[in-house]
Scaffold this active site. Structure first.
Site, PDB file in Angstrom:
ATOM      1  CG  LEU A  85     -18.069   9.193  -4.285  1.00 41.65           C
ATOM      2  CD1 LEU A  85     -19.316   9.915  -3.826  1.00 41.65           C
ATOM      3  CD2 LEU A  85     -18.212   8.666  -5.696  1.00 41.65           C
ATOM      4  CB  CYS A  86     -11.418  10.295  -2.127  1.00 42.81           C
ATOM      5  SG  CYS A  86     -10.323  11.444  -1.337  1.00 42.81           S
ATOM      6  CG  HIS A  87     -11.215  14.212  -7.099  1.00 40.74           C
ATOM      7  ND1 HIS A  87     -12.205  14.695  -6.273  1.00 40.74           N
ATOM      8  CD2 HIS A  87     -11.685  14.309  -8.359  1.00 40.74           C
ATOM      9  CE1 HIS A  87     -13.238  15.062  -7.018  1.00 40.74           C
ATOM     10  NE2 HIS A  87     -12.952  14.847  -8.284  1.00 40.74           N
ATOM     11  CG  MET A 123     -11.317  13.180   2.531  1.00 44.59           C
ATOM     12  SD  MET A 123     -12.089  13.096   4.172  1.00 44.59           S
ATOM     13  CE  MET A 123     -11.990  11.358   4.523  1.00 44.59           C
ATOM     14  CD  GLU A 124      -6.106  13.114  -0.167  1.00 46.49           C
ATOM     15  OE1 GLU A 124      -6.540  12.671  -1.237  1.00 46.49           O
ATOM     16  OE2 GLU A 124      -6.674  14.050   0.450  1.00 46.49           O
ATOM     17  CG  ASP A 138      -0.808  -4.911  13.608  1.00 53.59           C
ATOM     18  OD1 ASP A 138      -1.403  -5.908  14.091  1.00 53.59           O
ATOM     19  OD2 ASP A 138       0.074  -5.010  12.735  1.00 53.59           O
TER      20      ASP A 138
END
Length: 169
Positions: A85-87, A123-124, A138
């Site tokens: 749902l993130c644009h 969110m980004e 990693d």
């Protein structure tokens, strides 16, 4: 279409659920494009020897910090593919900084993301620091398996209807 009986009448106030309680992407078409910026951070903690090896550029997998920085930038650009749902947004700036903190010992990762769009870039920025931290792990796991990723959080955001936010205020 049937409604979900477990969804209360307050569903209308929830922005990512429709009247039937189904998840949907919010329509931001009517919102004005404004400058938005978000800054997030993550902390990566390790043994002093691991930090010293990375800082000396002697990690077996190569450039730990450069690879983590690029991974964070790439992750910010892919956020809409990763978070439901993130644009998808046109990002004008993605900067990832990875700073050694001997007192941890470890690294502080900070991402700044900027756009001019109808919705924010929190969110980004959070995705950028998360993936940078995972990549650092990693790249260094051959040196130490007990590296910890801690405290992924939003530090600040500007722009949009909800205004500014800062952990300091």
């Amino acid at each position: 279409m049937t409604t979900n009986p477990s969804v209360s009448d307050s569903t209308a106030a929830l922005t990512h659920l429709d009247a039937q309680g189904q998840a949907h992407m919010v329509d931001v078409a009517a919102k004005a494009q404004t400058v938005r910026q978000a800054i997030a951070e993550a902390t990566v903690v390790m043994q002093p020897q691991t930090l010293a090896t990375i800082e000396a550029g002697n990690a077996p997998k190569g450039d730990v910090l450069g690879t983590a920085r690029i991974a964070g930038i790439m992750a910010a650009k892919q956020t809409a593919h990763l978070i439901p749902l993130c644009h998808p947004l046109p990002l004008q700036k993605v900067e990832v900084q990875i700073v050694p903190v001997p007192s941890l010992p470890g690294y502080q990762i900070q991402a700044t993301v900027k756009t001019k769009a109808e919705t924010g870039v929190e969110m980004e920025a959070l995705t950028a620091v998360s993936v940078a931290a995972l990549t650092l792990y990693d790249m260094a796991k051959g040196l130490e398996k007990s590296i910890e990723i801690r405290s992924i959080r939003l530090l600040s955001k500007i722009g949009g209807k909800s205004g500014s936010y800062s952990v300091d205020s």
